[in-house]
Design a protein around this motif. Sequence first.
Motif, PDB file in Angstrom:
ATOM      1  N   HIS A 139      64.062   6.615  77.541  1.00  0.00           N
ATOM      2  CA  HIS A 139      64.920   7.467  77.538  1.00  0.00           C
ATOM      3  C   HIS A 139      66.551   7.266  77.079  1.00  0.00           C
ATOM      4  O   HIS A 139      67.194   7.757  77.483  1.00  0.00           O
ATOM      5  CB  HIS A 139      64.784   8.212  79.132  1.00  0.00           C
ATOM      6  CG  HIS A 139      63.695   9.067  79.030  1.00  0.00           C
ATOM      7  ND1 HIS A 139      62.742   8.330  79.590  1.00  0.00           N
ATOM      8  CD2 HIS A 139      63.492  10.425  78.823  1.00  0.00           C
ATOM      9  CE1 HIS A 139      61.547   9.707  79.679  1.00  0.00           C
ATOM     10  NE2 HIS A 139      62.183  10.735  79.107  1.00  0.00           N
TER      11      HIS A 139
ATOM     12  N   HIS B 135      55.643  10.017  73.845  1.00  0.00           N
ATOM     13  CA  HIS B 135      55.209  10.124  75.243  1.00  0.00           C
ATOM     14  C   HIS B 135      55.628  11.630  75.860  1.00  0.00           C
ATOM     15  O   HIS B 135      55.265  12.151  76.606  1.00  0.00           O
ATOM     16  CB  HIS B 135      56.432   9.237  76.131  1.00  0.00           C
ATOM     17  CG  HIS B 135      57.895   9.762  76.204  1.00  0.00           C
ATOM     18  ND1 HIS B 135      58.737   9.613  75.256  1.00  0.00           N
ATOM     19  CD2 HIS B 135      58.361  10.322  77.280  1.00  0.00           C
ATOM     20  CE1 HIS B 135      60.090   9.880  75.610  1.00  0.00           C
ATOM     21  NE2 HIS B 135      59.890  10.499  76.663  1.00  0.00           N
ATOM     22  N   HIS B 136      55.965  12.480  74.805  1.00  0.00           N
ATOM     23  CA  HIS B 136      55.943  14.069  74.954  1.00  0.00           C
ATOM     24  C   HIS B 136      54.850  14.664  74.572  1.00  0.00           C
ATOM     25  O   HIS B 136      54.895  16.049  74.492  1.00  0.00           O
ATOM     26  CB  HIS B 136      57.427  14.655  74.901  1.00  0.00           C
ATOM     27  CG  HIS B 136      58.339  14.371  75.968  1.00  0.00           C
ATOM     28  ND1 HIS B 136      58.433  14.920  77.440  1.00  0.00           N
ATOM     29  CD2 HIS B 136      59.392  13.306  75.970  1.00  0.00           C
ATOM     30  CE1 HIS B 136      59.297  14.669  78.080  1.00  0.00           C
ATOM     31  NE2 HIS B 136      59.793  13.622  77.625  1.00  0.00           N
TER      32      HIS B 136
HETATM   33 FE   LIG Z   1      60.962  11.955  77.934  1.00  0.00          FE
END
Ligand SMILES: [Fe+2]
Length: 349
Positions: free
Chosen positions: A204, A259-260
């Motif tokens: 992130h 990761h999404h």
């Molecule tokens: Fe994320």
Amino acid sequence: MENIENEYFHIELEMLGESQLFPFNVFIYNPSNETYTPYLYGNSPLTEEKKNFLDYILEKGAELAISMKQKKTFLRDRELKEEDIPDLAPTELHELIVKREKLLEEKMASKEKKGKFHFNDELKKAYENDDFTAIIEEAHSDLICLGITISPTVSLATFFAENLLIGDTYVNRVVALSHLLAKNSGMIDDLALGELACASFMAHLGQTQMEKSLSDKAYLEMTDSQRKKYKKHAGLTQHMTRKAGIELSERCMRIILQHHERYDGSGYPDQTKGQYIEPLALVLGCAAHILEYTTGKITGTKTPLQTVLSNMKNKTLSPGLEIEFGDSLYNSLTNIFGDKINIDSKEAA
Ligand SMILES: [Fe+2]
């Protein structure tokens, strides 16, 4: 392949002294092609001519060597000890290896004292008290002990763990939960755990380059255009790490970028499906989603862990709740939280 280097040890010319006859064979090591060739057989004289040629090739970079099979004969005849020969002296362990061995010992001793770590109980307690310290400490003690000679990414994970995985911060919750979820799903090799940890720390980072309102807003409360911008955070992270010259492994980069992604192809950025998604990306995605959903980052309202796990397990559709993490991760979630989900879902109802 046989390790030819272990079949010989190298010696200095002075170790042959003034003698002309030796009870052992002398070999020449040629560093340009890494070969050993017999030069002087045992009991055949080292003539002046041979000695001159030896001086010449040693000057050119060749080295003298003796077969390990004749080690004792050589040492006895030359009246030398193993420690007199650098090639035979015990290798000194690198300080990082010594440090890791010590950490592993301390970890074992502390585990014995504290008893087994029960992930499901500890996670439940962490949510009840809004305190993830025990979960983070468990991940910290694992990750600082990863092998130090595996890869630069794993070493970076150890460095991050040592210096950053301290204290109950949101990112540390993501790192620790991903790690323990992976470990409890049977992904226990240091390479996988190190790459996942690095990706969890960095996934992130891209968000830091976005307008603040995107970090403050719950996902379901974003406008379409805000959501479109938010969805670029993983790509931005990749861009930032490349620009900064941080060399992450290919798989670590894939975990960050994917990761999404979701098993049925409903994720982003590429709508990648099923087996084409890196399994560790699903682990990070699942851990991050559990934390995001429970803390209100998806709907704007906090949701109890038990409700989220129960809805995920039963595939109960709830606004913003993602359930497509693949069967193997589901089986792990059920194995880890199975009983707790049933008990607690009644309590939470
Ligand atoms: Fe994320």
